[in-house]
Design a protein around this motif. Sequence first.
Motif, PDB file in Angstrom:
ATOM      1  N   ALA A  48       0.867  -1.039   0.130  1.00  0.00           N
ATOM      2  CA  ALA A  48       0.091  -0.040   0.168  1.00  0.00           C
ATOM      3  C   ALA A  48       0.850   1.222  -0.071  1.00  0.00           C
ATOM      4  O   ALA A  48       0.559   2.270  -0.687  1.00  0.00           O
ATOM      5  CB  ALA A  48      -1.017  -0.029   1.199  1.00  0.00           C
ATOM      6  N   ALA A  49       1.806   1.231   0.677  1.00  0.00           N
ATOM      7  CA  ALA A  49       2.951   2.291   0.732  1.00  0.00           C
ATOM      8  C   ALA A  49       3.399   2.477  -0.541  1.00  0.00           C
ATOM      9  O   ALA A  49       3.886   3.685  -1.064  1.00  0.00           O
ATOM     10  CB  ALA A  49       3.951   2.130   2.061  1.00  0.00           C
ATOM     11  N   ARG A  50       3.956   1.570  -1.345  1.00  0.00           N
ATOM     12  CA  ARG A  50       4.418   1.531  -2.580  1.00  0.00           C
ATOM     13  C   ARG A  50       3.342   2.350  -3.632  1.00  0.00           C
ATOM     14  O   ARG A  50       3.833   2.909  -4.378  1.00  0.00           O
ATOM     15  CB  ARG A  50       5.091   0.271  -2.978  1.00  0.00           C
ATOM     16  N   ALA A  51       2.236   1.581  -3.521  1.00  0.00           N
ATOM     17  CA  ALA A  51       1.092   2.232  -4.408  1.00  0.00           C
ATOM     18  C   ALA A  51       0.920   3.591  -4.137  1.00  0.00           C
ATOM     19  O   ALA A  51       0.557   4.311  -5.174  1.00  0.00           O
ATOM     20  CB  ALA A  51      -0.029   1.424  -4.526  1.00  0.00           C
ATOM     21  N   ASN A  52       0.955   3.876  -2.958  1.00  0.00           N
ATOM     22  CA  ASN A  52       0.787   5.538  -2.603  1.00  0.00           C
ATOM     23  C   ASN A  52       1.929   6.432  -3.137  1.00  0.00           C
ATOM     24  O   ASN A  52       1.599   7.505  -3.718  1.00  0.00           O
ATOM     25  CB  ASN A  52       0.287   5.407  -1.079  1.00  0.00           C
ATOM     26  N   GLY A  53       3.128   5.924  -3.002  1.00  0.00           N
ATOM     27  CA  GLY A  53       4.069   6.510  -3.617  1.00  0.00           C
ATOM     28  C   GLY A  53       4.006   6.833  -5.215  1.00  0.00           C
ATOM     29  O   GLY A  53       4.488   7.848  -5.543  1.00  0.00           O
ATOM     30  N   LYS A  54       3.542   5.721  -5.628  1.00  0.00           N
ATOM     31  CA  LYS A  54       3.480   5.900  -7.303  1.00  0.00           C
ATOM     32  C   LYS A  54       2.347   6.783  -7.663  1.00  0.00           C
ATOM     33  O   LYS A  54       2.646   7.296  -8.602  1.00  0.00           O
ATOM     34  CB  LYS A  54       3.207   4.429  -7.785  1.00  0.00           C
ATOM     35  N   LYS A  55       1.682   7.194  -7.023  1.00  0.00           N
ATOM     36  CA  LYS A  55       0.481   8.218  -7.018  1.00  0.00           C
ATOM     37  C   LYS A  55       0.996   9.597  -6.656  1.00  0.00           C
ATOM     38  O   LYS A  55       0.201  10.704  -6.588  1.00  0.00           O
ATOM     39  CB  LYS A  55      -0.902   7.865  -6.448  1.00  0.00           C
ATOM     40  N   GLY A  56       2.207   9.776  -6.012  1.00  0.00           N
ATOM     41  CA  GLY A  56       2.801  10.899  -5.866  1.00  0.00           C
ATOM     42  C   GLY A  56       3.017  11.230  -3.986  1.00  0.00           C
ATOM     43  O   GLY A  56       3.109  12.247  -3.704  1.00  0.00           O
ATOM     44  N   GLY A  57       2.492   9.931  -3.666  1.00  0.00           N
ATOM     45  CA  GLY A  57       2.697  10.088  -2.105  1.00  0.00           C
ATOM     46  C   GLY A  57       1.247  10.732  -1.495  1.00  0.00           C
ATOM     47  O   GLY A  57       0.319  10.898  -2.015  1.00  0.00           O
ATOM     48  N   ARG A  58       1.700  11.245  -0.236  1.00  0.00           N
ATOM     49  CA  ARG A  58       0.614  11.646   0.772  1.00  0.00           C
ATOM     50  C   ARG A  58      -0.134  13.221   0.241  1.00  0.00           C
ATOM     51  O   ARG A  58       0.960  13.804  -0.315  1.00  0.00           O
ATOM     52  CB  ARG A  58       1.238  11.933   1.811  1.00  0.00           C
TER      53      ARG A  58
END
Length: 137
Positions: free
Chosen positions: A122-132
Motif C-alpha cells: 500500500a505504501a509503494r502504491a501510494n508513492g506511485k501516485k505521488g505520495g501523501r
Amino acid sequence: MAEFEFSASEVEAATRATDDDLASRPQPKSARYDADSGRIVVEFTNGSAFMVPARSLQDLQQASDEDLAEVELLGNTGLHWEKLDVDFTITGLMSGIFGTARFMREVQSKGGRSQSAAKAAAARANGKKGGRPRKSA
C-alpha cells in the motif's frame, strides 16, 4: 563521615510511619501470564489489576508461553522471571517503561513503519501516485 544514632522511639516511629504508608496503598498480591491475551496481569489487594503486553517488554519478545507463565512477584515492587533472568518494577511498567532507554527509543522509532507485506504494498502504491496529499492552507 558523620554517624547518626537513633533512639528506639525514633526507629519505632519511622517503622510505624512506613507501615501506615504501605497500608494506605494497594499492594500487589499476584502476578500471572494470561496466554489468551498475551498479557502479564498483576492483581492488587484492593481488587484492581494492571495488564501489560508481555512481548512488548525488553528480553521477553521471543519468550515462550511456558517461560512467560513463570512470572513471580518480587517483593511488593517487581516482577521476576528466574529462568529468563529478567526483572521489571511494577511502577516502571505502569509508567510505560518497558525496557532500557535505548530499547524504548528503538521501539518508538518503529512507529508507522511498514510491518506487513500488505502495508508495504500500500505504501509503494501510494508513492506511485505521488505520495501523501499536501495539506491545504
